[in-house]
Enzyme design. Sequence first.
Site, mmCIF file in Angstrom:
data_model
loop_
_atom_site.group_PDB
_atom_site.id
_atom_site.type_symbol
_atom_site.label_atom_id
_atom_site.label_comp_id
_atom_site.label_asym_id
_atom_site.label_seq_id
_atom_site.Cartn_x
_atom_site.Cartn_y
_atom_site.Cartn_z
ATOM 1 N N ALA A 144 -6.927 -4.960 7.431
ATOM 2 C CA ALA A 144 -7.511 -3.870 6.894
ATOM 3 C C ALA A 144 -9.023 -4.543 6.423
ATOM 4 C CB ALA A 144 -6.975 -2.886 6.292
ATOM 5 N N ASP A 182 -0.976 -5.611 9.033
ATOM 6 C CA ASP A 182 -1.630 -4.970 8.437
ATOM 7 C C ASP A 182 -2.904 -5.282 8.098
ATOM 8 O OD1 ASP A 182 -2.744 -3.078 7.398
ATOM 9 O OD2 ASP A 182 -1.874 -1.341 6.062
ATOM 10 N N LYS A 209 -13.273 -1.191 6.295
ATOM 11 C CA LYS A 209 -14.149 -1.394 5.353
ATOM 12 C C LYS A 209 -15.227 -2.454 5.593
ATOM 13 C CE LYS A 209 -10.726 -0.480 3.530
ATOM 14 N NZ LYS A 209 -9.807 0.443 3.770
ATOM 15 N N TRP A 240 0.890 -1.413 0.006
ATOM 16 C CA TRP A 240 0.068 0.275 -0.176
ATOM 17 C C TRP A 240 1.409 1.010 -0.545
ATOM 18 C CZ3 TRP A 240 -2.451 3.127 4.822
ATOM 19 C CH2 TRP A 240 -3.185 3.686 4.175
#
Length: 394
Positions: free
Chosen positions: A210, A208, A243, A127
Site C-alpha cells: 500500500a 499487501d 498513498k 493493520w
Amino acid sequence: MLTNLKPQPADKILALMGLYKEDPRDTKIDLGVGVYKDASGHTPIMRAVKAAEKKLWEVEDSKSYTGLAGDPAYGTAMRDLVLADSVSADRVAAVATPGGTGAIRQAFELARMANPDVRVWVSNPTWPNHVSILNFMGLPVLEYAYFDAVNCVVDFDAMIASLQGVKAGDLVLLHGCCHNPTGANLTLEQFGQVADLLLEKGATALVDIAYQGFGDGLDDDAAATRLLASKLPEMLVAASCSKNFGIYRERAGVLMAISEKAETTPLAQGSMNYLNRQNFSFPPDHGPRLVTMILTDPALKADWMAELEEVRLGMLGLREQLAKELRERTNSDRFDFIARHRGMFSRIGASPEEVLEMREKFGIYMVGDSRMNIAGLNSVTVPILAQAIATTCK
C-alpha cells in the site's frame, strides 16, 4: 428487524480523530490517521493528478461502465509498476477494486473460493482491518511473530519459527514494504527465506503493498514483492494507489493473481470478475483512469515520480530529525530505530498508559499501541514530540 442490530465497536483511529478535533489546544499534534500530510498539515493533490484530471475532463466522453475488472489498461499499468518483469505477463490476472481495502477483501474471498478450509496467517501486529475483515468473514486467523516490541525491530527468528506451523493451502499475508503499523521491514534476504519456507509448505502468499514509493523508492519498495513473485508458483497481490498517488477518496486499488501456468490465468481472471460482480458489480474508474494516464504518459509519470520522491525524502528527513532530537534529550540511542524504519508509521514501544499521558499532558494523539504517523509531523512539531516522548517514556 433493525431493532435486532447490536452496537459495533468504534474504529479506534476514527475515535481518536474525534478526540483530536475536540481538543482546543493549539499545540496538539495528530499522529493517528494514516493519511499523508505536508508541512502545513494539508493533504495535497499531486501535480500529475491535477494535470491528468484536467486532460481527462477535456477528452472523456462517457461515464458508462468499463467492465467487471475495470479498464484492462489499469491492470496492465499496475502490473508493470508493482511486478515489472519478475513474472510473465500471461500468468497475471488483475481486477480493479474500491481501494486497497477492497483488494484485500477480494483476495480473502478468492482464497476461500479456492479453498473453503483456508486459514489466514497475519503478522503480530498487523493493520487492524486485516483481522477485522477476516473475523467478519468467519475465516480462521492465525498470527506469526513479527515485531520485537522492546527493541522495535523485526524478530525474524521468531517469525520463521512460528511460520513452521503453516500448512498446505494456507494463505500467508505479508506486507510488501513499509510495514503497518510498525515501520520495521524484512530485508530482501529474509523475504527470500520466507519464500523458500512457503514453497516448502505449499502455502500461498498474499502481499499487501500500500506504500510503494514511500520507503526506499518505487523499485526498492517493490523488490520484495517481485522476489516473491519470481520464486513462488502462485501468489496474490493487493495494491493501493491511495498513498503514492494521493487519491485516497477515489478508491483506486487492484488485486492481482499470479498463476503457476498461463493456462490457468483465464480461470483466475473469471473468478475475480465474478467476485467483483457479487460484491459491487463494477469497480470505480475515475481514480484508476488517472493512475493509468499518469503511468502511460512519460511527462506525467516523470513529474509524479519526482513529487513522490520529494514526499519520501521529506518523511525520511522527519525520521532523522526526530531520532536526533530524542538522542539529545535521552542521551542514548534508544530511539535510533525511528530513522531506520520506513514508510508513514513507526511503533515506538510506549505503553498504552504512556500514550494516554502524552495525549493528556502534551496533546500528542497517537494510537494506543504507540503507532504514530510520521507524516503528521513537521520540523516545528518534531521537537515538541521528542520532548513528550523523552519526558514520558521511561
